[in-house]
Design an enzyme around this catalytic site. Structure first.
Site, mmCIF file in Angstrom:
data_model
loop_
_atom_site.group_PDB
_atom_site.id
_atom_site.type_symbol
_atom_site.label_atom_id
_atom_site.label_comp_id
_atom_site.label_asym_id
_atom_site.label_seq_id
_atom_site.Cartn_x
_atom_site.Cartn_y
_atom_site.Cartn_z
ATOM 1 N N ASN A 296 -10.553 -4.354 -10.567
ATOM 2 C CA ASN A 296 -11.159 -5.633 -10.519
ATOM 3 C C ASN A 296 -12.296 -5.796 -9.987
ATOM 4 O OD1 ASN A 296 -11.336 -8.526 -9.574
ATOM 5 N ND2 ASN A 296 -9.833 -8.242 -7.886
ATOM 6 N N TRP A 297 -13.199 -6.224 -10.895
ATOM 7 C CA TRP A 297 -14.574 -6.319 -10.792
ATOM 8 C C TRP A 297 -15.234 -7.475 -9.885
ATOM 9 C CZ3 TRP A 297 -16.996 -4.359 -16.213
ATOM 10 C CH2 TRP A 297 -16.516 -3.252 -16.472
ATOM 11 N N LYS A 298 -14.284 -8.330 -9.767
ATOM 12 C CA LYS A 298 -14.506 -9.518 -9.045
ATOM 13 C C LYS A 298 -15.854 -10.100 -9.723
ATOM 14 C CE LYS A 298 -12.532 -7.489 -5.068
ATOM 15 N NZ LYS A 298 -12.177 -7.684 -3.659
ATOM 16 N N HIS B 97 -4.545 -13.669 -6.305
ATOM 17 C CA HIS B 97 -5.568 -12.782 -5.306
ATOM 18 C C HIS B 97 -5.625 -13.374 -4.038
ATOM 19 C CE1 HIS B 97 -8.564 -10.110 -3.887
ATOM 20 N NE2 HIS B 97 -8.500 -9.193 -4.749
ATOM 21 N N GLU C 120 -8.155 -13.494 -2.344
ATOM 22 C CA GLU C 120 -9.533 -14.072 -2.191
ATOM 23 C C GLU C 120 -9.326 -15.528 -2.810
ATOM 24 O OE1 GLU C 120 -11.829 -11.117 -3.962
ATOM 25 O OE2 GLU C 120 -11.738 -9.891 -2.245
ATOM 26 N N GLU D 136 -1.271 -6.129 -1.675
ATOM 27 C CA GLU D 136 -2.559 -6.091 -1.304
ATOM 28 C C GLU D 136 -2.756 -6.631 0.276
ATOM 29 O OE1 GLU D 136 -5.515 -5.603 -4.518
ATOM 30 O OE2 GLU D 136 -5.488 -7.634 -4.111
ATOM 31 N N GLY E 1 -11.471 -4.470 0.822
ATOM 32 C CA GLY E 1 -12.958 -4.345 0.905
ATOM 33 C C GLY E 1 -13.325 -4.184 2.487
ATOM 34 N N SER F 60 -8.854 -0.927 -0.485
ATOM 35 C CA SER F 60 -9.534 0.126 -0.218
ATOM 36 C C SER F 60 -9.053 1.468 -0.794
ATOM 37 C CB SER F 60 -9.894 0.242 1.257
ATOM 38 O OG SER F 60 -10.448 -0.959 1.700
ATOM 39 N N GLY G 112 -10.465 -2.518 -6.225
ATOM 40 C CA GLY G 112 -11.913 -3.456 -6.319
ATOM 41 C C GLY G 112 -13.002 -2.942 -6.209
ATOM 42 N N GLY G 113 -13.784 -2.332 -4.957
ATOM 43 C CA GLY G 113 -15.022 -1.971 -4.892
ATOM 44 C C GLY G 113 -15.199 -0.529 -5.672
HETATM 45 C C1 PEP Z 1 -9.137 -6.182 -4.586
HETATM 46 O O1 PEP Z 1 -10.080 -6.992 -4.377
HETATM 47 O O2 PEP Z 1 -7.994 -6.227 -5.357
HETATM 48 C C2 PEP Z 1 -9.310 -4.726 -3.958
HETATM 49 C C3 PEP Z 1 -8.170 -3.942 -3.636
HETATM 50 O O3 PEP Z 1 -10.278 -4.661 -3.309
HETATM 51 P P1 PEP Z 1 -10.902 -3.304 -2.569
HETATM 52 O O4 PEP Z 1 -10.420 -1.953 -3.449
HETATM 53 O O5 PEP Z 1 -12.352 -3.088 -2.652
HETATM 54 O O6 PEP Z 1 -10.430 -3.076 -1.080
#
Ligand code: PEP
Length: 254
Positions: free
Chosen positions: A12-14, A98, A100, A170, A176, A216, A237-238
Site C-alpha cells: 500500500n503506497w498510500k 483502511h 486512515e 491491521e 507506521g 510495520s 505500508g512503509g
Molecule cells: C498500512 O498502512 O496498511 C500499513 C500496514 O503500514 P505500515 O506497514 O507502514 O505500518
C-alpha cells in the site's frame, strides 16, 4: 513456506510517489519478482499512477490494486472514482476501510460494506481492513471492536463473494509506528476473525478466506508473522515504498 492458503502480499503506497517514481519502483519489482508464482503479489499505487503502472505489470505475476473506490457504480459524485474506471485500467484488487480512511474520512463499517458489494459486482476483489486502536487493546476490547467491524463491514456479501474477499487485520497501533504485533498476538486475532467468519458465512467459506496481517511488516519480521497458521499474507505500508525491502519481505516468505 507450506501454507493451507496461498499467501497474498500487498504493498500500500498510500499518498506517496509521483508517476515517474511509481514506474521506477514497479520496474524494479518486476525485474525481481515477475516470475514468482508461489505468492500472490499486489501493488497499490496512488490513483494518478495506476494507468502507467498497469502497462508495466501486464503479463507479469504482479497484480494491480487501488487504495479506495466509490460505493456508487457511476454518476454525479465529484472527486470519486468508480469500479468500472478501475477495471478499465486492469485493476484487480481494492483496499477498503483502511484505518486512515476510517479515521480521516470517517468511513463507517456500513460504507465499507457497500463499497465491498460494489467492488464485487465489478469483479474487483476487496481487501477489507479491520483493527483496534491501542486504547481499545489496552482496555481489553480488541475482540469486541474487530468482531463488530467484521460483522458490519462484510454484511451483504454472498458466500461466493466472501470466499474471494481478503481481510486485513491491521492493529492501528502498529501502522507506521515501527511497533509490530507479536506473531502470537496476530495469530490470536486472525483465529478469532476466522471463527467469526465461520459463524457469519459457514466453516467452508471461513477456511478459504485469506487474512493478511498489516502493521510495520519488515523483512526481519515477515517470515515469523506469516508462519502463523491463520496469517495468510501481509499488507505492507512503509516497507513497500522501497523495492529492496518489499522484495525481501516476499522472498523471506517463499
Ligand atoms: C498500512 O498502512 O496498511 C500499513 C500496514 O503500514 P505500515 O506497514 O507502514 O505500518
Amino acid at each position: 513456506m507450506n501454507k493451507e492458503r496461498k499467501l497474498i502480499i500487498a504493498g500500500n503506497w498510500k499518498m506517496n510517489k509521483t508517476v515517474a517514481e511509481s514506474c521506477d519502483l514497479v520496474a524494479d519489482l518486476k525485474r525481481e519478482l515477475a516470475h514468482l508464482t508461489s505468492v500472490d503479489m499486489v501493488i497499490c499505487p496512488p490513483f494518478t499512477a495506476l494507468a502507467d503502472v498497469s502497462k508495466i505489470v501486464q503479463g507479469t505475476n504482479l497484480w494491480l490494486g487501488a487504495q479506495n473506490v466509490s460505493e456508487h457504480p457511476y454518476g454525479a459524485f465529484t472527486g470519486e472514482i468508480a469500479t468500472g474506471q478501475l477495471r478499465e485500467l486492469l485493476v484487480h484488487y481494492v483496499i477498503l476501510g483502511h484505518s486512515e480512511r476510517r479515521q480521516f474520512q470517517r468511513e463507517s463499517d456500513e460504507l465499507v460494506s457497500k463499497k465491498a458489494k460494489t467492488a464485487h459486482q465489478a469483479s474487483l476483489i476487496p481487501i477489507v481492513c479491520v483493527g483496534e486502536t491501542l486504547a481499545e487493546r489496552e482496555s481489553g476490547k480488541t475482540e469486541e471492536v474487530v468482531g463488530t467491524q467484521i460483522k458490519n463491514s462484510l454484511t451483504g456479501l454472498t458466500n461466493e463473494e466472501m470466499q474471494e474477499t481478503i481481510v486485513a487485520y491491521e492493529p492501528v497501533w502498529a501502522i507506521g509506528t515501527g511497533r509490530t504485533a507479536t506473531s502470537q498476538q496476530a495469530q490470536e486475532v486472525h483465529a478469532f476473525i476466522r471463527s467469526r467468519l465461520a459463524e457469519q458465512f459457514g466453516e467452508t467459506v471461513a477456511k478459504l478466506v485469506r487474512i493478511q496481517y498489516g502493521g510495520s511488516v519488515k523483512p526481519a519480521n515477515a517470515s515469523e508473522l506469516m508462519s502463523q497458521v491463520d496469517v495468510d499474507g501481509a499488507l505492507v505500508g512503509g516497507a513497500s515504498l522501497d523495492a529492496n525491502s518489499f522484495v525481501e519481505i516476499i522472498k523471506n516468505t517463499v
